[in-house]
Motif scaffolding. Structure first.
Motif: not given
Length: 509
Positions: A11-16, A115-121, A251-257
């Motif tokens: 991820l670079t900003g909101v661009d994947g 175990r799989l841990r959650p990540v942002a974005g 929601a995508a921006i909230r996910s990045l935070t």
């Protein structure tokens, strides 16, 4: 076959950007290396992957294992590549089949126990995978609800690396592991914010309605207790609800935070940073990975700056670029990130440092130089980008304690705003704009929408004598068109121009 491939997302900003993870096994001294411009946290994936595979009962090849993240020129950061690296390494060692691994995107961090841990974005990452044509994505179970917000893609939420391997057909002993879940955010009970609570501020309510209808920026000035914050907090309630596309952007921006995203929210966001916020907190960024700031988090909603002159000058001037372009560019030594940042700005300020200047019955203790210096903290270029400047006075005690409620409710104002926006959208059909606040001034000053000379004469005179800059002239024109849409007329008249001049500069026509 000694080489295996799978996919992850950088991820670079909101661009994947899709990243191909290549794992190669060579008959040399046992080693495990990751190449392809990883940062420090990604370089540490070697130990996390090794321990997770060992504790899951999945054997990595005891030979030289090289993992390449391609394209190598793209900076990669974070622990979200762990699962992809483990899957590619296991496939290179013959534990997992190459076919299914190579057509799946893997996102997630590994714990040492597998175990799989959650990540942002995760939301923008799954969006990028869908746009690239992938139809299968594996994410941590904690990010499953967020990932499923992207339509048209098969999302699997996994608890552990063993579950991921079993999904790809590996013969692995099932182990009972407790899923790693995100803590649910504690949200205060929603406060009922209605315009009907605003008493004795008819001009301010009208200005707020005009701002909502045209997407105009607003500056409220007045003494403490006049109701500036009360008005600002009611602006999201009269804005149209977000459509699905806009809600997904928010929601995508909230996910990045790193905030949990469980469902789409149709209410426009409201961001109110403290006046001590730094420029980085406003803009966003970071030394290694970009994080969205308050300006970006207010995308598709309202950014409210209370006590605006108390903000640092550099933080206020950072608003100028996104106010014009609708995007926030973050430039750092190692990366450049671009975020959407189309928001409505509402600022509130007192008339002087003590707040009593010009208030009837109150004594102002500020020297004249302090009053001028206080007002000058908002730079001319920033004020020039504000559409509406309104002074708000304190309500008389008799009205404040009468118990009366305004006849203008948020529901009624929202209907008027939606009708005005529909009229503007019809006018600008076939163009990139939908609301008057986004339309370039040249489109309003030239061509078929140019107003007759007699109608725009007050604006022309203000421009000639220097009371308005050309940018302020254009903003007054946009205000006039918005008020025409609210009134249901086909074009502004002299009355709308006069009211637009008053709202922009407090000048009579």
């Amino acid at each position: 076959m000694r080489t295996a491939r799978t996919w992850a997302v950088a991820l670079t900003g909101v661009d994947g950007h899709l990243v191909e993870i290549e794992a190669d096994v060579s008959p040399q001294t046992p080693d495990f290396r990751i190449i392809g411009l990883p940062d420090k946290s990604l370089g540490e994936a070697v130990q996390r992957v090794w321990n997770a595979c060992t504790n899951t009962g999945l054997d990595l090849p005891r030979r030289r294992l090289t993992v390449n993240l391609s394209p190598a020129s793209l900076p990669k950061h974070g622990s979200g590549f762990d699962v992809g690296i483990a899957v590619a390494a296991l496939a290179a060692g013959g534990v997992l089949p190459h076919r299914t691994v190579g057509s799946t995107v893997h996102i997630g961090e590994l714990g040492l126990d597998g175990r799989l841990r959650p990540v942002a974005g995760v939301l923008p990452a799954v969006f990028a995978a869908a746009r690239a044509g992938f139809d299968r994505v594996v994410v941590p179970i904690a990010n499953l609800a967020e990932a499923r917000l992207v339509p048209g893609i098969d999302v699997h939420g996994a608890v552990s690396l063993g579950e991921v391997a079993a999904r790809h057909g590996a013969d692995v002993e099932e182990r009972e592991l407790e899923a790693v879940l995100l803590p649910l955010p504690e949200r205060p009970d929603a406060e009922e914010l209605d315009l009907a609570d605003v008493v004795g501020q008819d001009d301010a309510v009208t200005a707020l309605t005009v701002a909502a209808a045209g997407g105009h920026h607003l500056l409220l000035s007045g003494p403490p207790g006049a109701g500036k914050t009360m008005l600002a907090r009611r602006l999201p309630g009269i804005l149209p609800q977000l459509d699905e596309e806009a809600a997904l952007e928010v929601a995508a921006i909230r996910s990045l935070t790193g905030e949990p995203v469980l469902a789409l929210d149709s209410l426009p966001p409201f961001e109110a940073p403290h006046h001590s916020a730094s420029a980085v907190a406003m803009v966003g960024g970071g030394s290694r990975a970009a994080r969205p700031g308050a300006i970006v988090r207010a995308h598709r909603g309202v950014l409210f700056l209370d006590e605006a002159p108390e903000f640092a000058r550099v933080a206020l001037d950072a608003l100028r670029q996104p106010l014009e372009s609708g995007r926030m560019e973050v430039h750092r030594a190692g990366f450049t990130a671009s975020y959407p940042a189309r928001f409505q700005l509402v600022m509130a300020m007192n008339p002087c440092p003590c707040g009593n200047y010009g208030v009837r019955g109150a004594e102002c203790t500020c020297p004249p130089m302090a009053i001028r210096r206080y007002g000058a903290r908002l730079s001319g270029p920033l004020r020039d980008r504000i559409d509406i400047e309104l002074h708000v006075a304190r309500v008389a005690a008799s009205r404040a304690t009468s118990g009366e409620r305004s006849t203008v409710t948020s529901a009624a104002a929202r209907v008027r705003v939606q009708e005005a926006r529909a009229a503007a959208a019809e006018r600008w059909r076939g163009t990139p704009w939908k609301i008057n606040g986004d339309v370039p001034g040249t489109r309003l000053r030239q061509g078929s929408l140019r107003l007759p000379g007699a109608v725009r004469a007050p604006l022309d005179r203000a421009l000639e004598r220097g009371s308005l800059t050309l940018r302020a002239y254009d903003r007054a024109l946009r205000l006039a068109w918005t008020m025409s849409d609210l009134e249901g007329t086909t074009s502004p008249g002299a009355d709308e121009i006069g009211r637009a001049l008053f709202l922009k500069k407090g000048m009579a026509a």
